[in-house]
Design an enzyme around this catalytic site. Structure first.
Site, PDB file in Angstrom:
ATOM      1  N   ASP A  31       0.839  -1.202   0.000  1.00  0.00           N
ATOM      2  CA  ASP A  31       0.000   0.000   0.000  1.00  0.00           C
ATOM      3  C   ASP A  31       0.876   1.256   0.000  1.00  0.00           C
ATOM      4  O   ASP A  31       0.379   2.377  -0.126  1.00  0.00           O
ATOM      5  CB  ASP A  31      -1.000  -0.004   1.163  1.00  0.00           C
ATOM      6  N   SER A  32       2.200   1.062   0.091  1.00  0.00           N
ATOM      7  CA  SER A  32       3.142   2.169  -0.117  1.00  0.00           C
ATOM      8  C   SER A  32       3.020   2.698  -1.553  1.00  0.00           C
ATOM      9  O   SER A  32       3.558   3.758  -1.867  1.00  0.00           O
ATOM     10  CB  SER A  32       4.570   1.712   0.163  1.00  0.00           C
TER      11      SER A  32
ATOM     12  N   ASP B 125      -1.416  -6.090  -0.855  1.00  0.00           N
ATOM     13  CA  ASP B 125      -1.471  -5.467   0.473  1.00  0.00           C
ATOM     14  C   ASP B 125      -2.844  -4.842   0.682  1.00  0.00           C
ATOM     15  O   ASP B 125      -3.274  -3.978  -0.103  1.00  0.00           O
ATOM     16  CB  ASP B 125      -0.383  -4.372   0.518  1.00  0.00           C
TER      17      ASP B 125
ATOM     18  N   LYS C   9      -1.602  -9.337   2.370  1.00  0.00           N
ATOM     19  CA  LYS C   9      -0.961  -8.930   3.624  1.00  0.00           C
ATOM     20  C   LYS C   9      -1.943  -8.038   4.379  1.00  0.00           C
ATOM     21  O   LYS C   9      -2.620  -7.205   3.759  1.00  0.00           O
ATOM     22  CB  LYS C   9       0.347  -8.179   3.364  1.00  0.00           C
TER      23      LYS C   9
ATOM     24  N   GLU D 209      -2.215  -5.577   7.900  1.00  0.00           N
ATOM     25  CA  GLU D 209      -1.525  -4.929   9.023  1.00  0.00           C
ATOM     26  C   GLU D 209      -2.315  -5.116  10.307  1.00  0.00           C
ATOM     27  O   GLU D 209      -3.539  -4.969  10.313  1.00  0.00           O
ATOM     28  CB  GLU D 209      -1.383  -3.418   8.760  1.00  0.00           C
TER      29      GLU D 209
ATOM     30  N   GLU E 110       8.096  -4.680  11.060  1.00  0.00           N
ATOM     31  CA  GLU E 110       8.558  -3.370  10.562  1.00  0.00           C
ATOM     32  C   GLU E 110       9.007  -2.464  11.713  1.00  0.00           C
ATOM     33  O   GLU E 110       8.265  -2.242  12.681  1.00  0.00           O
ATOM     34  CB  GLU E 110       7.433  -2.678   9.764  1.00  0.00           C
TER      35      GLU E 110
HETATM   36  O1  KIV Z   1       3.478  -1.186   1.733  1.00  0.00           O
HETATM   37  C1  KIV Z   1       4.619  -1.612   1.868  1.00  0.00           C
HETATM   38  O2  KIV Z   1       5.489  -1.346   1.038  1.00  0.00           O
HETATM   39  C2  KIV Z   1       4.894  -2.439   3.039  1.00  0.00           C
HETATM   40  C3  KIV Z   1       6.257  -2.886   3.386  1.00  0.00           C
HETATM   41  C4  KIV Z   1       6.356  -4.031   4.271  1.00  0.00           C
HETATM   42  C5  KIV Z   1       7.416  -2.548   2.672  1.00  0.00           C
HETATM   43  O3  KIV Z   1       3.987  -2.761   3.721  1.00  0.00           O
END
Ligand code: KIV
Length: 285
Positions: free
Chosen positions: A47-48, A86, A116, A118, A185
């Site tokens: 999500d970056s 993500d 993924k 969080e 992280e």
């Molecule tokens: O969004 C992202 O890039 C991440 C990382 C773990 C690099 O969540």
């Protein structure tokens, strides 16, 4: 063509064999192809995307549609690497139904093989539901950027025993729930080492020191495409910013000076065709 090679099971085997896992956050087709050629094990469509590629101020803004758009591109480029989508902010926090439906979209529409998520115990019910739907989940604890406002900024998490305990317990509970891997992280390396030793699933660190089972970086950071200021944990393996600035400057100069394109970069019309065209043109005038 069906995709092969790295699966969620492969990552677990790699931990068992003591082989380090290499993951990159990346967001497009040509980059995914190159990453694949190099033999990187996994690509996280992070999500970056929000701040690194789309220019939003943080990771909170990016939408499901934007994430899917880029996940599709990465999935088309990656033949070998495991592709992980993500889950963006508010795609899973509000309800179990949202969580399952949006996670499913990453597999069904995006072509990802896992998602993924969080967070620890506060989102455990969502993670369990996603897993029950048959969707592999990579966990993410420590400095989870979607929680930035609750944390009061981007700071290393787990330097005190009280927060370290929370992160360790979250890691354990996520493992029990059945996640296949866990991103750590921005936590102290000692805590990352302890978690890595305590869990059987592979840990993948970013700003979590050398004792994780694998490492992940954002590809733009690693290539030196994110400007002069980067977090302490980033190592720049090259400075593509400089290369790009030089190339663009040269292009600009050459166009302004009439030096590009030359005939070498132009298409030729057969002399006879050109003669006919000029003849017609003259007749019409
Ligand atoms: O969004 C992202 O890039 C991440 C990382 C773990 C690099 O969540």
């Amino acid at each position: 063509m069906e995709k092969t090679d790295v699966t969620t099971a492969t990552l677990r085997e790699m931990k068992a064999q003591g082989e380090r896992i290499v993951m990159l956050a990346a967001y497009d087709y040509p980059t995914a192809r190159t990453i694949d050629e190099v033999g990187i094990d996994a690509i996280l469509v992070g999500d970056s995307l929000s701040n690194v590629v789309l220019g939003y101020p943080n990771t909170l803004t990016v939408t499901m549609e934007e994430m899917l758009h880029h996940t599709k591109a990465v999935a088309r480029g990656a033949r070998r690497a495991l592709v992980i989508g993500d889950m963006p902010f508010l795609s899973y926090q509000a309800s179990v139904e949202d969580a399952v439906r949006n996670a499913g979209r990453f597999l069904k529409e995006g072509g990802a093989e896992a998602v993924k998520v969080e967070g620890g115990r506060s989102v455990l019910d969502k993670i369990e539901a996603i897993l029950r739907a048959g969707i592999p989940v990579m966990g993410h604890v420590g400095l989870t950027p979607q929680w930035v406002h609750q944390f009061g900024g981007f700071r290393v998490r787990g330097k005190t025993v009280s927060i370290a305990r929370v992160i360790l317990e979250d890691a354990r509970r996520l493992e029990q729930a059945g996640i296949f891997s866990l991103v750590l992280e921005c936590i102290p390396w000692q805590l990352a080492k302890l978690i890595t030793e305590k869990v059987e699933i592979p840990t993948i660190g970013i700003g979590a020191g050398p004792y994780c089972d694998g490492q992940v970086l954002v590809i733009h950071d690693l290539l030196g495409l994110t400007g002069p200021r980067v977090p302490k944990f980033v190592k720049r393996y090259t400075k593509l910013d400089d290369v790009v600035v030089k190339a663009l400057g040269n292009f600009r100069r050459e166009v302004k000076a009439g030096k590009f394109p030359t005939l070498k970069h132009s298409y030729d019309m057969p002399r006879e065709e050109m003669r006919k065209l000029l003849g017609e043109f003259r007749r019409r005038r």
